[in-house]
Design a protein around this motif. Structure first.
Motif, PDB file in Angstrom:
ATOM      1  N   PRO A 154       0.802  -1.150   0.012  1.00 10.81           N
ATOM      2  CA  PRO A 154      -0.135  -0.149   0.055  1.00 10.81           C
ATOM      3  C   PRO A 154       0.869   1.230  -0.143  1.00 10.81           C
ATOM      4  O   PRO A 154       1.749   1.363   0.720  1.00 10.81           O
ATOM      5  CB  PRO A 154      -0.832  -0.108   1.158  1.00 10.81           C
ATOM      6  CG  PRO A 154      -0.672  -1.647   1.384  1.00 10.81           C
ATOM      7  CD  PRO A 154       0.454  -2.308   1.107  1.00 10.81           C
ATOM      8  N   GLU A 155       0.553   2.355  -0.970  1.00 11.19           N
ATOM      9  CA  GLU A 155       1.154   3.610  -0.994  1.00 11.19           C
ATOM     10  C   GLU A 155       1.362   4.232   0.665  1.00 11.19           C
ATOM     11  O   GLU A 155       2.351   4.820   0.833  1.00 11.19           O
ATOM     12  CB  GLU A 155       0.276   4.410  -1.861  1.00 11.19           C
ATOM     13  CG  GLU A 155       0.651   4.236  -3.231  1.00 11.19           C
ATOM     14  CD  GLU A 155       2.114   4.438  -3.644  1.00 11.19           C
ATOM     15  OE1 GLU A 155       2.687   5.272  -3.213  1.00 11.19           O
ATOM     16  OE2 GLU A 155       2.655   3.362  -4.397  1.00 11.19           O
ATOM     17  N   GLN A 156       0.302   3.968   1.342  1.00  7.84           N
ATOM     18  CA  GLN A 156       0.476   4.721   2.824  1.00  7.84           C
ATOM     19  C   GLN A 156       1.673   3.963   3.699  1.00  7.84           C
ATOM     20  O   GLN A 156       2.410   4.794   4.201  1.00  7.84           O
ATOM     21  CB  GLN A 156      -0.686   4.745   3.298  1.00  7.84           C
ATOM     22  CG  GLN A 156      -0.611   5.062   4.816  1.00  7.84           C
ATOM     23  CD  GLN A 156      -0.612   6.585   4.758  1.00  7.84           C
ATOM     24  OE1 GLN A 156      -0.833   7.211   3.874  1.00  7.84           O
ATOM     25  NE2 GLN A 156       0.149   7.243   5.877  1.00  7.84           N
ATOM     26  N   GLU A 157       1.714   2.660   3.391  1.00 13.75           N
ATOM     27  CA  GLU A 157       2.846   2.000   4.084  1.00 13.75           C
ATOM     28  C   GLU A 157       4.248   2.341   3.570  1.00 13.75           C
ATOM     29  O   GLU A 157       5.111   2.682   4.539  1.00 13.75           O
ATOM     30  CB  GLU A 157       2.613   0.393   3.953  1.00 13.75           C
ATOM     31  CG  GLU A 157       3.683  -0.320   4.606  1.00 13.75           C
ATOM     32  CD  GLU A 157       3.665  -1.896   4.499  1.00 13.75           C
ATOM     33  OE1 GLU A 157       4.540  -2.465   4.570  1.00 13.75           O
ATOM     34  OE2 GLU A 157       2.342  -2.145   4.062  1.00 13.75           O
ATOM     35  N   THR A 159       5.067   5.039   2.129  1.00 12.30           N
ATOM     36  CA  THR A 159       5.230   6.434   2.533  1.00 12.30           C
ATOM     37  C   THR A 159       5.770   6.689   3.783  1.00 12.30           C
ATOM     38  O   THR A 159       6.627   7.473   4.308  1.00 12.30           O
ATOM     39  CB  THR A 159       3.977   7.456   2.282  1.00 12.30           C
ATOM     40  OG1 THR A 159       3.594   7.424   1.011  1.00 12.30           O
ATOM     41  CG2 THR A 159       3.962   8.903   2.655  1.00 12.30           C
ATOM     42  N   GLU A 160       5.056   5.905   4.825  1.00  9.28           N
ATOM     43  CA  GLU A 160       5.469   5.912   5.963  1.00  9.28           C
ATOM     44  C   GLU A 160       6.867   5.330   6.312  1.00  9.28           C
ATOM     45  O   GLU A 160       7.656   5.892   7.051  1.00  9.28           O
ATOM     46  CB  GLU A 160       4.517   4.926   6.976  1.00  9.28           C
ATOM     47  CG  GLU A 160       3.093   5.687   7.107  1.00  9.28           C
ATOM     48  CD  GLU A 160       2.329   4.704   7.796  1.00  9.28           C
ATOM     49  OE1 GLU A 160       2.382   3.723   8.156  1.00  9.28           O
ATOM     50  OE2 GLU A 160       0.912   5.299   8.221  1.00  9.28           O
ATOM     51  N   SER A 179       9.397   7.889   5.029  1.00  6.95           N
ATOM     52  CA  SER A 179       9.395   9.163   5.890  1.00  6.95           C
ATOM     53  C   SER A 179      10.347   8.749   7.070  1.00  6.95           C
ATOM     54  O   SER A 179      11.065   9.714   7.610  1.00  6.95           O
ATOM     55  CB  SER A 179       8.109   9.485   6.179  1.00  6.95           C
ATOM     56  OG  SER A 179       7.345  10.098   5.189  1.00  6.95           O
TER      57      SER A 179
END
Length: 351
Positions: free
Chosen positions: A225-228, A230-231, A234
């Motif tokens: 997943p993109e959110q994973e 990105t986290e 970061s």
């Protein structure tokens, strides 16, 4: 300061081969969280580590170096240390026993562990009173993903945050191009730009743009997943930027010909070739430029193919295209289906 000295007798023991700084900053810390287990370690390269730690009753200081300060603990999970003096014949008298009793487990480990400085021994002494000749310095972040396929007993590593999973592959595929790939790029491009440490390199806007470019290409190859993602990236920026960790780029630059083969070239291959992955090509170009600079300046290149690298640079003379082609040929890209001539042309243009 925390003291991780076990308060109860051990019921089980692990055998660890090749004790080193990373194991002491990572896997032994996870094992120390389970008081029922101790570790018997055998050093493989030198007796020095075994002798030093034996003189300290197996105890050593772990300095977790955050941006705001140090958290120092004493790790006392090592019960005995010896120099391994066996040979291949000894291992072959136990082959059948291994098949019946030993599970080969895949794992993924992640914790930045730079070399400790002489001053770090004093940090341990001041905060724990332990006179430690071989302390370990590491970052606050740690990750251990372990394939859950054990037939017998094991330490409760999950007490320290280990993840027990059915398949480690996706975690490894995430780490290699994102963390390790960025580290590789910063090691070479950072030194070429005049930096010595990771925190200095990631703070350089040009180099940060290069990291973001290779991350974008690598992320496109990962089924997560993109959110994973990105986290994760970061968190990597925060880890790289830790000014107190002072991880040396020269240390990370070792073994580049082997690291590129697993960290960078697979992304280029999966993306469809050099034209589709200019950020990753820039990593290879940073390596070819850096090793060329080192060889021409008479410096050492720490690499399993150091002699071949030096020969590639010297034999090509001023023919940069030939030099780059020879260096690219040492990375094993053809095993991934890459056209080495095409890759070399792209790398030459990116240098």
């Amino acid at each position: 300061m925390t003291d991780q000295t076990p308060s109860t007798p051990a019921e089980h023991r692990l055998v660890h081969l090749g004790i080193g700084n990373f194991a002491r900053a990572h896997t032994l810390v996870y094992t120390a969280a389970d008081p029922a287990w101790r570790v018997v370690a055998f050093t493989g390269r030198s007796a020095r580590m075994a002798q030093t730690l034996t003189a300290q009753d197996g105890r050593y200081g772990l300095i977790v170096r955050g941006a705001d300060g140090d958290d120092v603990s004493v790790i006392a999970v090592l019960e005995a240390l010896e120099e391994f003096a066996g040979d291949a014949g000894d291992v072959n008298g136990v082959g059948g026993w291994f098949e019946q009793h030993v599970d080969i487990i895949s794992t993924m480990v992640d914790r930045i562990t730079p070399t400790a400085s002489p001053a770090d021994a004093q940090v341990v002494r001041d905060q724990t009173a332990l006179v430690d000749a071989t302390p370990v310095v590491t970052e606050p972040f740690h990750e251990w993903v372990v394939e859950d396929r054990f037939r017998g007993a094991r330490p409760a590593w999950e007490k320290a945050g280990a993840q027990l999973v059915d398949d480690v592959e996706i975690h490894e595929r995430r780490k290699l191009p994102l963390l390790n790939g960025a580290h590789t790029y910063l090691a070479y491009a950072g030194q070429l730009a005049g930096h010595e440490r990771v925190d200095q390199a990631i703070a350089d806007p040009t180099l940060r743009d290069g990291v973001e470019a290779l991350w974008a290409e690598a992320r496109a190859t990962l089924p997560l997943p993109e959110q994973e993602l990105t986290e994760y990236t970061s968190a990597l920026v925060e880890r790289f930027a830790n000014p107190r960790l002072a991880d040396q780029l020269l240390r990370i630059a070792a073994d580049g010909s082997a690291k590129l083969r697993v960290r960078t070239l697979p992304v280029i291959a999966e993306a469809g070739g050099p034209e589709a992955a200019p950020g990753e090509v820039a990593v290879v170009a940073a390596w070819t430029a850096w090793v060329t600079q080192r060889v021409r300046a008479g410096g050492e290149v720490s690499d399993p193919q150091a002699d071949a690298i030096a020969a590639a640079v010297k034999d090509a003379g001023q023919d940069d295209a030939a030099r780059v082609r020879a260096l690219v040929g040492l990375t094993g890209g053809e095993e991934l289906g890459l056209d080495l001539d095409e890759l070399a042309r792209a790398v030459h243009a990116a240098e």
